[in-house]
Motif scaffolding. Structure first.
Motif, mmCIF file in Angstrom:
data_model
loop_
_atom_site.group_PDB
_atom_site.id
_atom_site.type_symbol
_atom_site.label_atom_id
_atom_site.label_comp_id
_atom_site.label_asym_id
_atom_site.label_seq_id
_atom_site.Cartn_x
_atom_site.Cartn_y
_atom_site.Cartn_z
ATOM 1 N N LYS A 55 0.813 -1.215 0.000
ATOM 2 C CA LYS A 55 0.000 0.000 0.000
ATOM 3 C C LYS A 55 0.848 1.268 0.000
ATOM 4 C CE LYS A 55 -3.714 2.392 2.293
ATOM 5 N NZ LYS A 55 -4.459 2.552 3.509
ATOM 6 N N VAL A 56 1.983 1.249 0.695
ATOM 7 C CA VAL A 56 2.853 2.426 0.731
ATOM 8 C C VAL A 56 3.355 2.744 -0.672
ATOM 9 C CG1 VAL A 56 5.037 3.338 1.602
ATOM 10 C CG2 VAL A 56 3.525 2.055 3.125
ATOM 11 N N GLU A 57 3.801 1.731 -1.392
ATOM 12 C CA GLU A 57 4.293 1.919 -2.767
ATOM 13 C C GLU A 57 3.160 2.368 -3.694
ATOM 14 O OE1 GLU A 57 7.158 2.272 -5.582
ATOM 15 O OE2 GLU A 57 7.488 1.752 -3.475
ATOM 16 N N LEU A 58 1.996 1.780 -3.515
ATOM 17 C CA LEU A 58 0.836 2.149 -4.328
ATOM 18 C C LEU A 58 0.461 3.611 -4.075
ATOM 19 C CD1 LEU A 58 -1.233 0.988 -6.341
ATOM 20 C CD2 LEU A 58 -2.634 0.350 -4.374
ATOM 21 N N THR A 59 0.409 4.004 -2.819
ATOM 22 C CA THR A 59 0.095 5.391 -2.469
ATOM 23 C C THR A 59 1.134 6.337 -3.066
ATOM 24 O OG1 THR A 59 -0.961 4.672 -0.414
ATOM 25 C CG2 THR A 59 -0.313 6.986 -0.549
ATOM 26 N N HIS A 60 2.389 5.986 -2.920
ATOM 27 C CA HIS A 60 3.467 6.806 -3.475
ATOM 28 C C HIS A 60 3.325 6.943 -5.001
ATOM 29 C CE1 HIS A 60 7.362 8.652 -3.929
ATOM 30 N NE2 HIS A 60 7.712 7.719 -4.790
ATOM 31 N N GLY A 61 2.947 5.856 -5.674
ATOM 32 C CA GLY A 61 2.782 5.889 -7.130
ATOM 33 C C GLY A 61 1.669 6.818 -7.584
ATOM 34 N N PHE A 62 0.639 6.985 -6.762
ATOM 35 C CA PHE A 62 -0.505 7.835 -7.110
ATOM 36 C C PHE A 62 -0.282 9.307 -6.772
ATOM 37 C CE2 PHE A 62 -3.704 4.125 -6.467
ATOM 38 C CZ PHE A 62 -3.382 3.615 -7.702
ATOM 39 N N GLU A 63 0.746 9.609 -5.993
ATOM 40 C CA GLU A 63 0.975 10.990 -5.578
ATOM 41 C C GLU A 63 1.223 11.895 -6.787
ATOM 42 O OE1 GLU A 63 4.166 10.759 -2.759
ATOM 43 O OE2 GLU A 63 2.812 10.177 -1.128
ATOM 44 N N GLY A 64 0.608 13.070 -6.744
ATOM 45 C CA GLY A 64 0.800 14.057 -7.795
ATOM 46 C C GLY A 64 -0.208 13.979 -8.932
ATOM 47 N N TYR A 65 -1.062 12.965 -8.921
ATOM 48 C CA TYR A 65 -2.071 12.846 -9.978
ATOM 49 C C TYR A 65 -3.403 13.407 -9.505
ATOM 50 C CZ TYR A 65 1.188 9.902 -12.434
ATOM 51 O OH TYR A 65 2.306 9.446 -13.091
ATOM 52 N N HIS A 66 -4.050 14.152 -10.372
ATOM 53 C CA HIS A 66 -5.396 14.651 -10.097
ATOM 54 C C HIS A 66 -6.400 13.516 -10.297
ATOM 55 C CE1 HIS A 66 -9.265 16.603 -10.950
ATOM 56 N NE2 HIS A 66 -8.827 17.546 -10.109
ATOM 57 N N ASP A 67 -6.213 12.738 -11.374
ATOM 58 C CA ASP A 67 -7.132 11.645 -11.722
ATOM 59 C C ASP A 67 -6.419 10.305 -11.686
ATOM 60 O OD1 ASP A 67 -9.410 13.319 -12.566
ATOM 61 O OD2 ASP A 67 -8.093 13.902 -14.217
ATOM 62 N N VAL A 68 -7.084 9.316 -11.094
ATOM 63 C CA VAL A 68 -6.646 7.932 -11.175
ATOM 64 C C VAL A 68 -7.807 7.141 -11.752
ATOM 65 C CG1 VAL A 68 -6.012 5.854 -9.883
ATOM 66 C CG2 VAL A 68 -4.997 8.047 -9.276
ATOM 67 N N ILE A 69 -7.515 6.390 -12.804
ATOM 68 C CA ILE A 69 -8.527 5.553 -13.451
ATOM 69 C C ILE A 69 -8.247 4.115 -13.058
ATOM 70 C CG2 ILE A 69 -9.524 4.793 -15.636
ATOM 71 C CD1 ILE A 69 -8.308 7.444 -16.816
ATOM 72 N N MET A 70 -9.255 3.450 -12.517
ATOM 73 C CA MET A 70 -9.120 2.060 -12.110
ATOM 74 C C MET A 70 -10.005 1.204 -13.004
ATOM 75 S SD MET A 70 -9.147 2.471 -7.997
ATOM 76 C CE MET A 70 -7.997 3.583 -7.218
ATOM 77 N N THR A 71 -9.372 0.295 -13.748
ATOM 78 C CA THR A 71 -10.124 -0.574 -14.650
ATOM 79 C C THR A 71 -10.196 -1.976 -14.068
ATOM 80 O OG1 THR A 71 -8.147 -1.171 -15.917
ATOM 81 C CG2 THR A 71 -9.407 0.743 -16.684
ATOM 82 N N PHE A 72 -11.349 -2.604 -14.255
ATOM 83 C CA PHE A 72 -11.563 -3.954 -13.753
ATOM 84 C C PHE A 72 -12.188 -4.803 -14.848
ATOM 85 C CE2 PHE A 72 -11.401 -1.166 -10.135
ATOM 86 C CZ PHE A 72 -10.555 -1.849 -9.283
ATOM 87 N N ASN A 73 -11.693 -6.014 -14.969
ATOM 88 C CA ASN A 73 -12.175 -6.943 -15.982
ATOM 89 C C ASN A 73 -13.678 -7.156 -15.811
ATOM 90 O OD1 ASN A 73 -12.437 -8.915 -17.928
ATOM 91 N ND2 ASN A 73 -10.735 -10.146 -17.188
ATOM 92 N N ASP A 74 -14.413 -7.182 -16.918
ATOM 93 C CA ASP A 74 -15.862 -7.376 -16.843
ATOM 94 C C ASP A 74 -16.275 -8.826 -17.087
ATOM 95 O OD1 ASP A 74 -15.346 -7.458 -19.554
ATOM 96 O OD2 ASP A 74 -16.924 -6.048 -20.106
ATOM 97 N N ASP A 75 -15.324 -9.750 -17.144
ATOM 98 C CA ASP A 75 -15.625 -11.169 -17.300
ATOM 99 C C ASP A 75 -15.954 -11.751 -15.929
ATOM 100 O OD1 ASP A 75 -15.781 -13.875 -17.742
ATOM 101 O OD2 ASP A 75 -13.808 -14.055 -18.694
ATOM 102 N N GLN A 76 -17.236 -11.888 -15.642
ATOM 103 C CA GLN A 76 -17.691 -12.351 -14.336
ATOM 104 C C GLN A 76 -17.341 -13.812 -14.062
ATOM 105 O OE1 GLN A 76 -19.448 -10.084 -12.095
ATOM 106 N NE2 GLN A 76 -18.435 -8.782 -13.587
ATOM 107 N N THR A 77 -16.923 -14.551 -15.081
ATOM 108 C CA THR A 77 -16.562 -15.961 -14.889
ATOM 109 C C THR A 77 -15.071 -16.159 -14.634
ATOM 110 O OG1 THR A 77 -16.224 -16.353 -17.259
ATOM 111 C CG2 THR A 77 -18.463 -16.683 -16.395
ATOM 112 N N ASP A 78 -14.298 -15.091 -14.680
ATOM 113 C CA ASP A 78 -12.850 -15.165 -14.474
ATOM 114 C C ASP A 78 -12.559 -15.049 -12.977
ATOM 115 O OD1 ASP A 78 -10.110 -14.733 -14.233
ATOM 116 O OD2 ASP A 78 -9.999 -13.468 -16.009
ATOM 117 N N SER A 79 -12.269 -16.176 -12.340
ATOM 118 C CA SER A 79 -12.083 -16.175 -10.887
ATOM 119 C C SER A 79 -10.859 -15.369 -10.461
ATOM 120 C CB SER A 79 -11.998 -17.601 -10.342
ATOM 121 O OG SER A 79 -10.903 -18.284 -10.904
ATOM 122 N N GLU A 80 -9.800 -15.353 -11.263
ATOM 123 C CA GLU A 80 -8.611 -14.567 -10.916
ATOM 124 C C GLU A 80 -8.939 -13.073 -10.889
ATOM 125 O OE1 GLU A 80 -4.098 -13.633 -12.524
ATOM 126 O OE2 GLU A 80 -5.116 -15.421 -13.252
#
Length: 157
Positions: A55-80
């Motif tokens: 989480k620390v690295e993730l937070t650091h990576g997002f610093e300085g951005y106004h927008d963060v876009i989070m995409t998620f797979n829409d295949d409901q059968t993909d367990s991973e």
């Protein structure tokens, strides 16, 4: 030139949104689960590994951005993909908030809208929009970055 952070797993949703952003001239820092699988060379693209377990690295990576876009797979059968979403979505939102991100755009399946928006609606400290993967979601996402139209508690299908 506007620059955004784009996160997600290597799936067609991530690829479609990335292409639409670059097509509109948006610089992208892509945080992806398998960066070695991203076969795109563009001067406006920076690629990093999405380390959702740090989480620390993730937070650091997002610093300085106004927008963060989070995409998620829409295949409901993909367990991973389902496991990825269930185990990391909330931490990704928390990392963006703690990094000082002003706006989160979540792109996901319309069948998962209640899951995504349920968490977002409980937050009054960050602006957000959920974009359904129905229709031309990639272009809608890019347009939302270039000229924001929707604000908190909006569902764009």
């Amino acid at each position: 030139m506007k620059e955004v952070a784009l996160t997600g797993s290597n799936c067609h949703i991530f690829a479609d949104v990335l292409s639409a952003l670059l097509h509109r001239g948006v610089a992208v820092h892509a945080f992806v689960t398998y960066p070695e699988r991203l076969m795109l060379d563009d001067v406006d693209l920076t690629v990093s590994r999405l380390d959702v377990d740090n989480k620390v690295e993730l937070t650091h990576g997002f610093e300085g951005y106004h927008d963060v876009i989070m995409t998620f797979n829409d295949d409901q059968t993909d367990s991973e993909s389902n496991d990825f979403t269930l185990h990391h979505y909330n931490e990704m939102i928390n990392a963006a908030r703690e990094a000082g991100v002003s706006r989160v755009i979540v792109v996901g399946s319309p069948e998962s809208a209640a899951f995504f928006m349920g968490d977002l609606r409980r937050r009054d400290d960050i602006d957000w929009v959920f974009i359904s993967t129905e229709g031309d979601y990639a272009d809608r996402t890019a347009a939302e970055v270039v000229a924001p139209q929707y604000h908190r508690e909006e569902y764009v299908s």
